[in-house]
Design a protein around this motif. Structure first.
Motif, PDB file in Angstrom:
ATOM      1  N   ALA A   2       0.836  -1.202   0.000  1.00 43.63           N
ATOM      2  CA  ALA A   2       0.000   0.000   0.000  1.00 43.63           C
ATOM      3  C   ALA A   2       0.870   1.251   0.000  1.00 43.63           C
ATOM      4  O   ALA A   2       0.527   2.265  -0.620  1.00 43.63           O
ATOM      5  CB  ALA A   2      -0.916  -0.004   1.213  1.00 43.63           C
ATOM      6  N   TRP A   4       3.822   1.601  -1.444  1.00 43.27           N
ATOM      7  CA  TRP A   4       4.306   1.836  -2.809  1.00 43.27           C
ATOM      8  C   TRP A   4       3.197   2.336  -3.716  1.00 43.27           C
ATOM      9  O   TRP A   4       3.432   3.167  -4.584  1.00 43.27           O
ATOM     10  CB  TRP A   4       4.956   0.563  -3.362  1.00 43.27           C
ATOM     11  CG  TRP A   4       6.305   0.351  -2.778  1.00 43.27           C
ATOM     12  CD1 TRP A   4       6.676  -0.608  -1.894  1.00 43.27           C
ATOM     13  CD2 TRP A   4       7.456   1.170  -2.984  1.00 43.27           C
ATOM     14  NE1 TRP A   4       7.992  -0.446  -1.545  1.00 43.27           N
ATOM     15  CE2 TRP A   4       8.496   0.634  -2.196  1.00 43.27           C
ATOM     16  CE3 TRP A   4       7.713   2.300  -3.745  1.00 43.27           C
ATOM     17  CZ2 TRP A   4       9.774   1.184  -2.165  1.00 43.27           C
ATOM     18  CZ3 TRP A   4       8.987   2.851  -3.712  1.00 43.27           C
ATOM     19  CH2 TRP A   4       9.992   2.298  -2.932  1.00 43.27           C
ATOM     20  N   ARG A   5       1.970   1.848  -3.517  1.00 43.42           N
ATOM     21  CA  ARG A   5       0.856   2.353  -4.332  1.00 43.42           C
ATOM     22  C   ARG A   5       0.681   3.849  -4.139  1.00 43.42           C
ATOM     23  O   ARG A   5       0.524   4.603  -5.094  1.00 43.42           O
ATOM     24  CB  ARG A   5      -0.436   1.620  -3.978  1.00 43.42           C
ATOM     25  CG  ARG A   5      -0.545   0.275  -4.608  1.00 43.42           C
ATOM     26  CD  ARG A   5      -1.942  -0.324  -4.437  1.00 43.42           C
ATOM     27  NE  ARG A   5      -1.897  -1.708  -4.787  1.00 43.42           N
ATOM     28  CZ  ARG A   5      -1.635  -2.710  -3.939  1.00 43.42           C
ATOM     29  NH1 ARG A   5      -1.424  -2.467  -2.662  1.00 43.42           N
ATOM     30  NH2 ARG A   5      -1.590  -3.961  -4.351  1.00 43.42           N
ATOM     31  N   LYS A   6       0.714   4.294  -2.869  1.00 46.04           N
ATOM     32  CA  LYS A   6       0.568   5.726  -2.582  1.00 46.04           C
ATOM     33  C   LYS A   6       1.704   6.529  -3.202  1.00 46.04           C
ATOM     34  O   LYS A   6       1.477   7.580  -3.805  1.00 46.04           O
ATOM     35  CB  LYS A   6       0.533   5.970  -1.069  1.00 46.04           C
ATOM     36  CG  LYS A   6      -0.741   5.547  -0.407  1.00 46.04           C
ATOM     37  CD  LYS A   6      -0.683   5.863   1.070  1.00 46.04           C
ATOM     38  CE  LYS A   6      -1.946   5.423   1.777  1.00 46.04           C
ATOM     39  NZ  LYS A   6      -1.927   5.760   3.196  1.00 46.04           N
ATOM     40  N   GLU A   9       1.366   6.699  -6.993  1.00 48.60           N
ATOM     41  CA  GLU A   9       0.333   7.657  -7.393  1.00 48.60           C
ATOM     42  C   GLU A   9       0.897   9.075  -7.398  1.00 48.60           C
ATOM     43  O   GLU A   9       0.629   9.861  -8.293  1.00 48.60           O
ATOM     44  CB  GLU A   9      -0.859   7.599  -6.429  1.00 48.60           C
ATOM     45  CG  GLU A   9      -1.722   6.383  -6.588  1.00 48.60           C
ATOM     46  CD  GLU A   9      -2.740   6.258  -5.446  1.00 48.60           C
ATOM     47  OE1 GLU A   9      -2.925   7.221  -4.674  1.00 48.60           O
ATOM     48  OE2 GLU A   9      -3.352   5.174  -5.339  1.00 48.60           O
ATOM     49  N   GLN A  14       5.022   3.881 -12.995  1.00 47.73           N
ATOM     50  CA  GLN A  14       4.103   2.814 -13.397  1.00 47.73           C
ATOM     51  C   GLN A  14       4.825   1.470 -13.377  1.00 47.73           C
ATOM     52  O   GLN A  14       5.460   1.076 -14.333  1.00 47.73           O
ATOM     53  CB  GLN A  14       3.565   3.092 -14.805  1.00 47.73           C
ATOM     54  CG  GLN A  14       2.780   4.376 -14.920  1.00 47.73           C
ATOM     55  CD  GLN A  14       1.537   4.368 -14.044  1.00 47.73           C
ATOM     56  OE1 GLN A  14       0.807   3.386 -13.996  1.00 47.73           O
ATOM     57  NE2 GLN A  14       1.313   5.462 -13.346  1.00 47.73           N
ATOM     58  N   GLU A  16       4.183  -2.677 -12.110  1.00 40.68           N
ATOM     59  CA  GLU A  16       3.196  -3.638 -11.618  1.00 40.68           C
ATOM     60  C   GLU A  16       3.595  -4.122 -10.227  1.00 40.68           C
ATOM     61  O   GLU A  16       4.734  -4.519  -9.978  1.00 40.68           O
ATOM     62  CB  GLU A  16       3.128  -4.835 -12.579  1.00 40.68           C
ATOM     63  CG  GLU A  16       2.010  -5.781 -12.260  1.00 40.68           C
ATOM     64  CD  GLU A  16       1.925  -6.907 -13.272  1.00 40.68           C
ATOM     65  OE1 GLU A  16       1.565  -8.015 -12.864  1.00 40.68           O
ATOM     66  OE2 GLU A  16       2.213  -6.667 -14.452  1.00 40.68           O
ATOM     67  N   LEU A  17       2.646  -4.087  -9.314  1.00 48.49           N
ATOM     68  CA  LEU A  17       2.900  -4.467  -7.926  1.00 48.49           C
ATOM     69  C   LEU A  17       2.329  -5.850  -7.633  1.00 48.49           C
ATOM     70  O   LEU A  17       1.268  -5.982  -7.047  1.00 48.49           O
ATOM     71  CB  LEU A  17       2.276  -3.441  -6.978  1.00 48.49           C
ATOM     72  CG  LEU A  17       2.892  -2.061  -6.980  1.00 48.49           C
ATOM     73  CD1 LEU A  17       2.038  -1.085  -6.196  1.00 48.49           C
ATOM     74  CD2 LEU A  17       4.275  -2.108  -6.399  1.00 48.49           C
TER      75      LEU A  17
END
Length: 155
Positions: A2, A4-6, A9, A14, A16-17
């Protein structure tokens, strides 16, 4: 993941996680993008360090994760590093590496080597060692200097 997603963003990266794995780290560290004047390769280690620091604050101080703080601090630290070490970081490559070894003092002279550090929360320590002209140990010291930053500890 989570975290890394934040951060992705906020940075526009870009990748892939799937899972946090060696393959993910390889993709992350070899990403070809940039944020402002910094290449992702120069910035990525500082982001990882910021996540580690913030993780410790979460565990030990019960502070919530703040991805904006991590990114801002990483950008500041990376810019400072690149400014202080212009010959080290150029497009993610090391230009020149200079190995320095300790050299003994001249006859009858003692040599004092010192160092200082801070843990980022304001608690700092200093220390040093005294050696004679043959490099033999004479004395050493270490001291907790309470709430100070690295600049104070290094002086």
């Amino acid at each position: 993941m989570a975290i890394w997603r934040k951060l992705m963003e906020r940075t526009g990266v870009q990748i892939e996680l799937d899972q946090f794995s060696p393959a993910f780290l390889k993709k992350l560290c070899s990403y070809e993008g940039s944020i402002g004047t910094l290449t992702w390769k120069d910035l990525c280690p500082f982001i990882m360090w910021g996540i580690w620091i913030h993780r410790n604050k979460l565990i030990h101080d019960k502070k919530k994760f703040n991805s904006l703080w991590v990114l801002d601090e990483a950008i500041k630290a990376a810019k400072e590093f690149c400014k202080v070490h212009p010959n080290v970081v150029t497009e993610g490559k090391v230009k020149e590496e200079i190995l320095i070894t300790w050299q003994s003092a001249s006859n009858g002279v003692f040599k004092l080597n010192t160092d200082g550090s801070s843990n980022g929360c304001g608690f700092a320590r200093i220390g040093g060692i005294i050696r004679d002209e043959d490099g033999a140990f004479v004395a050493c010291f270490g001291k907790h200097i309470f709430k100070n930053n690295n600049n104070v500890a290094e002086v």
